[in-house]
Enzyme design. Structure first.
Site, PDB file in Angstrom:
ATOM      1  N   THR A   1      -3.864  -8.325   9.555  1.00 21.05           N
ATOM      2  CA  THR A   1      -2.459  -7.960   9.394  1.00 21.05           C
ATOM      3  C   THR A   1      -1.643  -8.654  10.471  1.00 21.05           C
ATOM      4  OG1 THR A   1      -3.108  -5.794   8.529  1.00 21.05           O
ATOM      5  CG2 THR A   1      -0.840  -6.025   9.277  1.00 21.05           C
TER       6      THR A   1
ATOM      7  N   ASP B   1       6.788  93.274   7.353  1.00 23.52           N
ATOM      8  CA  ASP B   1       6.310  92.600   8.560  1.00 23.52           C
ATOM      9  C   ASP B   1       6.907  93.228   9.820  1.00 23.52           C
ATOM     10  OD1 ASP B   1       4.683  90.723   9.723  1.00 23.52           O
ATOM     11  OD2 ASP B   1       6.107  89.070   9.563  1.00 23.52           O
TER      12      ASP B   1
ATOM     13  N   ASP C   1      -8.210  -3.068   9.376  1.00 19.16           N
ATOM     14  CA  ASP C   1      -8.568  -4.496   9.378  1.00 19.16           C
ATOM     15  C   ASP C   1     -10.049  -4.683   9.642  1.00 19.16           C
ATOM     16  OD1 ASP C   1      -5.967  -4.965   8.899  1.00 19.16           O
ATOM     17  OD2 ASP C   1      -5.518  -6.040  10.756  1.00 19.16           O
ATOM     18  N   LYS C   2     -10.579  -3.897  10.568  1.00 14.22           N
ATOM     19  CA  LYS C   2     -12.010  -4.006  10.874  1.00 14.22           C
ATOM     20  C   LYS C   2     -12.865  -3.569   9.691  1.00 14.22           C
ATOM     21  CE  LYS C   2     -11.608  -3.387  15.875  1.00 14.22           C
ATOM     22  NZ  LYS C   2     -11.922  -2.507  17.039  1.00 14.22           N
TER      23      LYS C   2
ATOM     24  N   HIS D   1      -1.103  88.264   4.584  1.00 15.76           N
ATOM     25  CA  HIS D   1       0.036  87.472   5.056  1.00 15.76           C
ATOM     26  C   HIS D   1      -0.157  86.852   6.438  1.00 15.76           C
ATOM     27  CE1 HIS D   1       1.061  90.785   7.694  1.00 15.76           C
ATOM     28  NE2 HIS D   1       2.013  90.044   8.220  1.00 15.76           N
TER      29      HIS D   1
ATOM     30  N   SER E   1      -3.003  -7.285  -9.361  1.00 19.70           N
ATOM     31  CA  SER E   1      -4.177  -6.425  -9.161  1.00 19.70           C
ATOM     32  C   SER E   1      -4.202  -5.284 -10.165  1.00 19.70           C
ATOM     33  CB  SER E   1      -4.182  -5.866  -7.731  1.00 19.70           C
ATOM     34  OG  SER E   1      -3.040  -5.072  -7.498  1.00 19.70           O
TER      35      SER E   1
ATOM     36  N   SER F   1       0.844  -1.206   0.000  1.00 18.80           N
ATOM     37  CA  SER F   1       0.000   0.000   0.000  1.00 18.80           C
ATOM     38  C   SER F   1       0.875   1.250   0.000  1.00 18.80           C
ATOM     39  CB  SER F   1      -0.924   0.025   1.223  1.00 18.80           C
ATOM     40  OG  SER F   1      -1.780  -1.095   1.242  1.00 18.80           O
TER      41      SER F   1
ATOM     42  N   HIS G   1      -2.455  95.125  11.950  1.00 20.13           N
ATOM     43  CA  HIS G   1      -1.121  94.670  11.523  1.00 20.13           C
ATOM     44  C   HIS G   1      -1.152  94.264  10.049  1.00 20.13           C
ATOM     45  CE1 HIS G   1       2.692  92.588  11.315  1.00 20.13           C
ATOM     46  NE2 HIS G   1       2.069  91.466  10.966  1.00 20.13           N
TER      47      HIS G   1
ATOM     48  N   HIS H   1      -1.455  90.526  16.119  1.00 16.67           N
ATOM     49  CA  HIS H   1      -1.562  90.045  14.735  1.00 16.67           C
ATOM     50  C   HIS H   1      -3.017  90.089  14.261  1.00 16.67           C
ATOM     51  CE1 HIS H   1       2.461  88.349  15.685  1.00 16.67           C
ATOM     52  NE2 HIS H   1       2.674  88.623  14.401  1.00 16.67           N
TER      53      HIS H   1
END
EC number: 3.1.4.35
Length: 855
Positions: free
Chosen positions: A171, A718, A164-165, A597, A116, A92, A561, A557
């Site tokens: 075997t 600035d 086997d079963k 700005h 076989s 096998s 400004h 700011h």
């Protein structure tokens, strides 16, 4: 009958190869000659010479070569010969593989005898006997990767009589050996029940091992070819899915569909189905009301690992057998053929990979045992796995049905499917990111709309400057002609000479903010750009008023400004005669950029934005506030009713935007020290030129030089408050200082940090000293170089130097005051020390104890 010649025999054998083969097979075991010299005997094959042993191997190689296309056929022929050579009742072959991460052995060829038939010995996939490696001697051989010769199976603890079963066979003894490739076991070959003895001998083991060493070549060749095909399929799947995934970023369903449909030929299955899960984690409050009221039972079904209800909102079936078909089922019913088994729900709930052999026979899941639809198609083997995104949330389930070759899905199929689903899951990051970007874009649009609604000048505010109703008796501005609007606007604007708009000494403090808007409008008319560039006065008025509203009510700011910077830019261009280097369009852009700005300034500097990890800091890597002012300015221009450059052509508009970028970003003082050396070189070069025309040509021929000068002009504008008359400068300096101190307060309270002296309110008395340092370190260079560049700008340098004298005087007074305080402190410390010495008893002998009394 005449004598047959050798030539005749050769011709017959050549004409009948099958007969020749069968004949030599029957006559292979020749008798050893009784007389004369004997051939050398074989150690592995008793009763055979080395020549006969070689003939056996040659025959085996011919068989393997003949059946090389099928590993099962080649192994079957080899096992037939082994059964004969070993005198075994039968042989096998078991294949080794792994499913769901667990290795196993499966019967492939059973009960092979010398006579076989292959069809009788071949085990079809749905009839395989499958064992884990801890069951049976075959499993133990695969686990240990060693050959085992078991003389009596009943005395071996690893023996299992399950087969086997099932077959009724008994075997008694066996010989088993693995075929190993690297660290991987490919198969186990087994010979069972020695016919002419009670057990297999050592010589049998040698025959078994030598013979199978040739068979292993075919197995390894097939396995290598299989691995190559696997990697080829995997790379094709990744390449094509990546190609399609990045084609579609907007919708996850279309993304999945494009990728999965494109790779269908590489998935090697008859059908596959994609179930997309609802990603809702929390229900809406109104969906929970019926549950809370007891009208609806709470959900008790399966949930994903992250707590979501397992709800497939869509299933896509890909049918690849027969006529290819794709079925999309929105809101699929629970009795849909993919869901009725419960497997996709189980995978979504637990996140496991499920690889099922002979699925209909499974007792846990309820797969349909018959045809699932009118095509007659039947489920055999199933591979199901989750699609997981980068957050490790299960977003869907992919289920593959029936490998095309009839074999069950193995670990390599799992790897390919996992690669695909993992890639699809991770690719969701693209669609998720795209969706988030869309949401952010929509939120930005909404925020921009809200901003415009609150910032954009209203019709009434425009009427307060552009008084068309009062002067023209017209209710709607659209009914007015442009010339009429220009006339009435210019009539209402202040006279530039009277208002000192051409002067560097211009004072803004006595003028209201509303009047400053009119002054700003006047400046655009003075540089002759309104009519030249066909700027609608309504748009110009609305833009100027909106810019004023865009400045926040911070201490320094603010709009005042912003206007001062714009007015100084105008003065540098006109009074300072720098306009000669620039076109009218460039002057238009520079003046507009100067007004914008610092728009939407928050009263804190770039360093504070970074320390507080504000959204602006996360958005912009450098020049944080300057980039925000620029984006705000560009946003205003995107509104047609505010776009003062709307009548420019595309190239002119791009030039304006570029100049906006250079001008506004240049106000970052961190960049000032990089550009001032370049500016100084331009000034040096121009100073050496004999004629004005030569200097103009030198500058105007190179756009970079013009940009450097413009950037330096923005810095000069600035900082221009430092050049104003002392009565103005002293007041403005306090405004600047107060804004700095407010930031220092925030650093101390919000950031829990000690501010630098310039921003520390507790050190406000050091302001004069700080101002002197600022003038010397930053400002003097700017105005000194501009005075050298153009003598007309010298008033700014003079104003700066006058203010330095004033600040230095105050700084000296402060230093004198601090010196006096320091001397007084030292004197006080000296007096304290003397008193302490006297109190300690060091001053004389007549001091008496306060605790002891002499009687």
């Amino acid at each position: 009958m005449g004598e047959i010649s050798q030539e005749t025999v050769e011709k017959y054998l050549e004409a009948n190869p099958q007969f020749a083969k069968e004949y030599f097979n029957r006559k292979l075991q020749v008798e050893v000659p009784s007389g004369g010299a004997q051939a050398p005997a074989s150690a592995s094959f008793p009763g055979r010479t080395l020549a006969e042993e070689a003939a056996l191997y040659l025959e085996l190689l011919e068989v393997l070569l003949e059946e090389a296309g099928s590993v099962e056929l080649a192994a079957h022929r080899a096992l037939q010969r082994l059964a004969q050579l070993l005198q075994a009742d039968r042989c096998s072959m078991f294949l080794c593989r792994a499913r769901n991460g667990t290795p196993e052995v499966a019967s492939k060829l059973l009960d092979v005898t010398p006579t076989s038939k292959f069809e009788d010995n071949l085990v079809v996939p749905d009839r395989e006997a499958v064992f884990p490696l801890d069951v049976g001697i075959v499993g133990w051989v695969a686990h240990t990767k060693k050959t085992f010769n078991v003389p009596d199976v009943k005395k071996n603890s690893h023996f299992s009589d399950f087969m086997d079963k099932q077959t009724g066979y008994v075997t008694r003894n066996l010989l088993a050996t693995p075929i190993v490739m690297g660290k991987e076991v490919l198969a186990v070959f087994m010979a069972v029940n020695k016919v002419d003895a009670s057990e297999f001998s050592k010589q049998d083991e040698e025959v078994f091992s030598k013979y199978l060493s040739f068979v292993s070549i075919i197995l390894k060749l097939h396995h290598t070819n299989y691995l190559y095909n696997i990697e080829s399929r995997r790379s094709q799947i990744l390449m094509w899915s990546a190609n399609k995934v990045f084609e579609e970023l907007t919708d996850v369903e279309r993304q999945f569909h494009k990728a999965l449909y494109t790779v269908r030929t590489y998935l090697n299955c008859e059908r596959y189905s994609i179930g997309l899960l609802d990603m809702t984690k929390e229900k809406e409050f109104y969906d929970e009301w019926p549950v809370k009221l007891g009208e609806v039972e709470p959900y008790k079904g399966p949930k994903t690992p992250d707590g979501r209800e397992v709800i497939f909102y869509k299933i896509i079936d890909y049918i690849l057998h027969g006529k290819e078909e794709i079925k999309v089922i929105p809101t699929p019913p629970m009795d849909h053929w993919t869901l009725i088994s419960g497997l996709p729900t189980y995978v979504a709930e637990n996140g496991f990979i499920c690889n099922m052999l002979n699925a209909p026979a499974d007792e846990y899941f309820t797969f349909q045992k018959g045809p699932v639809d009118e095509t007659g198609w039947v489920i055999k083997n199933v591979l199901s796995l989750p699609i997981v995104n980068k957050k490790e949330d299960i977003v869907g389930v992919a289920t593959f049905y029936n490998r095309k070759d009839g074999k069950p899905f193995d670990e390599y199929d799992e790897h390919i499917a996992e690669t695909l689903t993992q890639f699809l899951g991770w690719s969701l990051l693209n669609t998720d990111t795209y969706e988030k970007m869309n949401k952010l874009e929509n939120r930005k649009d909404i925020a921009q709309e809200m901003l415009m609604n609150h910032t954009k000048a209203t019709p009434d505010e425009i009427k307060s400057i552009l008084k068309f109703k009062e002067k023209l008796n017209i209710d709607v501005i659209e009914d007015c002609e442009e010339k009429q609007l220009v006339t009435i606007l210019k009539e209402d604007l202040p006279d530039p000479r009277t208002a000192d708009l051409y002067e560097f000494r211009f004072r803004h403090l006595p003028i209201t903010e509303h009047e400053l808007i009119k002054c700003g409008l006047r400046l655009f008319f003075e540089i002759n750009v309104v009519e030249k560039f066909k700027v609608p006065v309504e748009v110009l008025t609305r833009w100027m008023y909106t810019v004023r509203k865009g400045y926040r009510a911070v201490t320094y700011h603010n709009w005042r400004h912003g206007f001062n910077v714009g007015q100084t830019m105008f003065t540098l261009l006109m009074t300072g005669r720098l306009k000669k280097y620039y076109t009218d369009l460039e002057a238009f852009a520079m003046l507009a950029a100067a007004f914008c700005h610092d728009i939407d300034h928050r009263g804190t500097n770039n360093l504070y934005q970074m320390k507080s990890t504000s959204p602006l800091a996360r958005l912009h890597g450098s020049s944080i506030l300057e980039r925000h002012h620029l984006e705000y300015s560009k946003t205003l221009l995107q509104d047609e009713s505010l776009n003062i450059f709307q009548n420019l052509n595309k190239r002119q508009y791009e030039t304006v935007i570029h100049l906006f970028e250079v001008a506004i970003i240049a106000t970052d003082l961190a960049l000032y020290f990089k550009k001032r050396t370049m500016f100084q070189k331009i000034v040096d070069a121009c100073e050496k030129m004999e004629t004005e025309e030569e200097a103009i040509k030198y500058v105007t021929i190179d756009p970079t030089k013009k940009e450097i000068i413009m950037a330096m002009m923005m810095t000069a504008c600035d900082l221009s408050a430092i050049t104003k008359p002392w009565e103005v400068q002293s007041q403005v300096a306090l405004l600047v200082a107060n804004e700095f101190w407010e930031q220092g307060d925030l650093e101390r309270t919000v950031l829990q940090q000690q501010p630098i002296p310039m921003m520390d309110r507790n050190k406000k008395d050091e302001l004069p000293k700080l101002q002197v340092g600022f003038i010397d370190f930053v400002c003097t260079f700017v105005y000194k170089e501009f005075s050298r560049f153009h003598k007309e700008i010298t008033p700014m340098l003079n104003g700066l130097q006058n203010n330095r004298v004033e600040w230095k005087s105050l700084a000296d007074e402060y230093d004198e005051k601090m010196k006096v305080i320091e001397e007084m402190k030292k004197q006080e410390e000296g007096n304290t020390t003397e008193k302490a010495v006297e109190d300690s008893g060091g001053g004389g002998d007549d001091k008496k104890s306060k605790t002891c009394l002499m009687l």
